[in-house]
Enzyme design. Structure first.
Site, mmCIF file in Angstrom:
data_model
loop_
_atom_site.group_PDB
_atom_site.id
_atom_site.type_symbol
_atom_site.label_atom_id
_atom_site.label_comp_id
_atom_site.label_asym_id
_atom_site.label_seq_id
_atom_site.Cartn_x
_atom_site.Cartn_y
_atom_site.Cartn_z
ATOM 1 N N GLU A 116 -0.906 0.903 -5.419
ATOM 2 C CA GLU A 116 -0.703 -0.308 -4.632
ATOM 3 C C GLU A 116 -0.713 -1.572 -5.486
ATOM 4 O O GLU A 116 -1.758 -1.957 -6.018
ATOM 5 C CB GLU A 116 -1.810 -0.386 -3.575
ATOM 6 C CG GLU A 116 -1.979 0.905 -2.772
ATOM 7 C CD GLU A 116 -3.272 0.983 -1.993
ATOM 8 O OE1 GLU A 116 -3.816 2.091 -1.835
ATOM 9 O OE2 GLU A 116 -3.766 -0.091 -1.570
ATOM 10 N N HIS A 154 0.837 -1.206 0.000
ATOM 11 C CA HIS A 154 0.000 0.000 0.000
ATOM 12 C C HIS A 154 0.875 1.260 0.000
ATOM 13 O O HIS A 154 0.807 2.100 0.894
ATOM 14 C CB HIS A 154 -0.874 -0.055 1.257
ATOM 15 C CG HIS A 154 -2.020 0.893 1.331
ATOM 16 N ND1 HIS A 154 -1.873 2.252 1.168
ATOM 17 C CD2 HIS A 154 -3.333 0.668 1.588
ATOM 18 C CE1 HIS A 154 -3.053 2.809 1.341
ATOM 19 N NE2 HIS A 154 -3.959 1.885 1.575
HETATM 20 O O1 TA6 Z 1 -6.069 1.623 -0.397
HETATM 21 C C1 TA6 Z 1 -7.111 2.493 -0.314
HETATM 22 C C2 TA6 Z 1 -7.877 2.272 0.976
HETATM 23 O O2 TA6 Z 1 -8.388 0.992 1.035
HETATM 24 C C3 TA6 Z 1 -8.938 3.345 1.138
HETATM 25 O O3 TA6 Z 1 -10.236 2.819 1.072
HETATM 26 C C4 TA6 Z 1 -8.632 4.005 2.473
HETATM 27 O O4 TA6 Z 1 -9.370 3.531 3.488
HETATM 28 C C5 TA6 Z 1 -7.148 3.701 2.618
HETATM 29 O O5 TA6 Z 1 -6.987 2.428 2.103
HETATM 30 C C6 TA6 Z 1 -6.544 3.872 3.974
HETATM 31 O O6 TA6 Z 1 -6.936 2.908 4.856
HETATM 32 P P1 TA6 Z 1 -6.454 2.993 6.387
HETATM 33 O O7 TA6 Z 1 -7.046 1.772 7.044
HETATM 34 O O8 TA6 Z 1 -4.959 2.973 6.389
HETATM 35 O O9 TA6 Z 1 -6.990 4.293 6.948
#
Ligand code: TA6
Length: 302
Positions: free
Chosen positions: A274, A171
């Site tokens: 990602e 991520h």
């Molecule tokens: O990768 C995108 C995502 O899934 C978004 O939906 C957003 O929630 C982001 O990840 C961040 O997630 P987190 O749990 O780190 O706040």
């Protein structure tokens, strides 16, 4: 195999003068610092989390000034490892978002120099804390190679007797000059799920330009993605192997305000791209088998 222990013990065992050292990082969390002719880098044992990569001295990754640095909390920025589910756990709303790997203390396995690059290997495996959420037996390695390129490998072994199914994502948060001015190339014509619009399925037309909250899962694609940044005068290339989905995310104004560990205006300086296997592209792994997903990041001047 692998080591826990005090920071001094880890540094004594794995440190290499002038190349790699284990020190106390933010919040006192142990981190590996890499220095080579070509680059600098950092990786925390907390979540096997890469938080810095500076090829030629320029930082490529974004880390929030409001990130938490503590057990049980994910670091906001760098490269969180999402595993063994992505987002909310389908069958358990109480489970931690994006899985447990990013909030777990991993073990340091090795630090190996190869030419001008340095590879740091960390691993975690099933235990009481993971079985609380997920029954499978597994061992997961994250190998990060810091050099002219940043190579990230997630290597999962099913150490149990039953097949397992998992999702995963590297991520990565990339630092950008000004979000509205970047362009993301390489996903033209690819289907995606728009998580800001009732998970509608759509088709990407041309480059991605960020003009509002963006949260998309691009499907069935192994394409390399290019992030063109005219303000920082560079383009970041993300190639990948064994990954069939790519997620693109920017929280924009409101979502950024709702995140206590992200500065209110920091959404302007970041974008997540990602390499992943999520949703319908979750991976099934038979007992004793191994699966490797890889992302290779490189930077070119514009
Ligand atoms: O990768 C995108 C995502 O899934 C978004 O939906 C957003 O929630 C982001 O990840 C961040 O997630 P987190 O749990 O780190 O706040």
């Amino acid at each position: 195999m692998g080591a826990v222990g005090t920071i001094a013990e880890l540094d004594r065992r794995f440190g290499t003068p002038g190349v790699a050292k284990v020190v106390a990082g933010n919040g006192g969390l142990p981190k590996v610092c890499i220095t080579s002719a070509q680059t600098e880098g950092e990786m925390y044992l907390h979540g096997a989390h890469v938080t810095s990569w500076k090829p030629g001295g320029e930082e490529v990754l974004f880390v929030s000034s409001r990130s938490r640095w503590e057990d049980g909390r994910a670091i906001r920025g760098g490269v969180p490892v999402c595993f063994p589910w992505f987002g909310d756990k389908a069958d358990d709303p109480k489970a931690p978002a994006h899985g447990f790997a990013r909030t777990k203390a991993w073990q340091l396995e090795s630090i190996v120099r190869g030419g001008d690059a340095v590879t740091v290997s960390m691993f975690t495996e099933s235990d009481e804390s993971t079985k609380r959420w997920w029954a499978a037996d597994f061992r997961l390695f994250h190998r990060a190679t810091f050099g002219r390129e940043l190579s990230l490998e997630l290597v999962l072994t099913n150490t149990g007797e039953r097949a397992l199914r998992f999702e995963e994502a590297l991520h990565a948060y990339y630092r950008v000059g000004q979000i509205e001015r970047v362009r993301v190339r390489g996903l033209d014509g690819v289907y995606y799920v728009d998580k800001t619009d009732r998970n509608q399925k759509k088709t990407q037309q041309g480059d991605i330009v960020i003009t509002t909250e963006t949260d998309r899962v691009y499907l069935n694609t192994e394409h390399e993605v290019e992030l063109e940044d005219p303000v920082l005068r560079r383009s970041v290339h993300v190639a990948k192997e064994n990954s069939l989905t790519s997620v693109v995310w920017n929280p924009w104004v409101q979502k950024a305000r709702a995140l206590s560990d992200l500065g209110d205006d920091e959404w302007k300086q970041m974008i997540c791209i990602e390499a992943s296997n999520v949703g319908d592209f979750a991976v099934d792994l038979a007992p004793g088998r191994q699966h490797t997903t890889k992302a290779i990041v490189s930077v070119a001047n514009l």
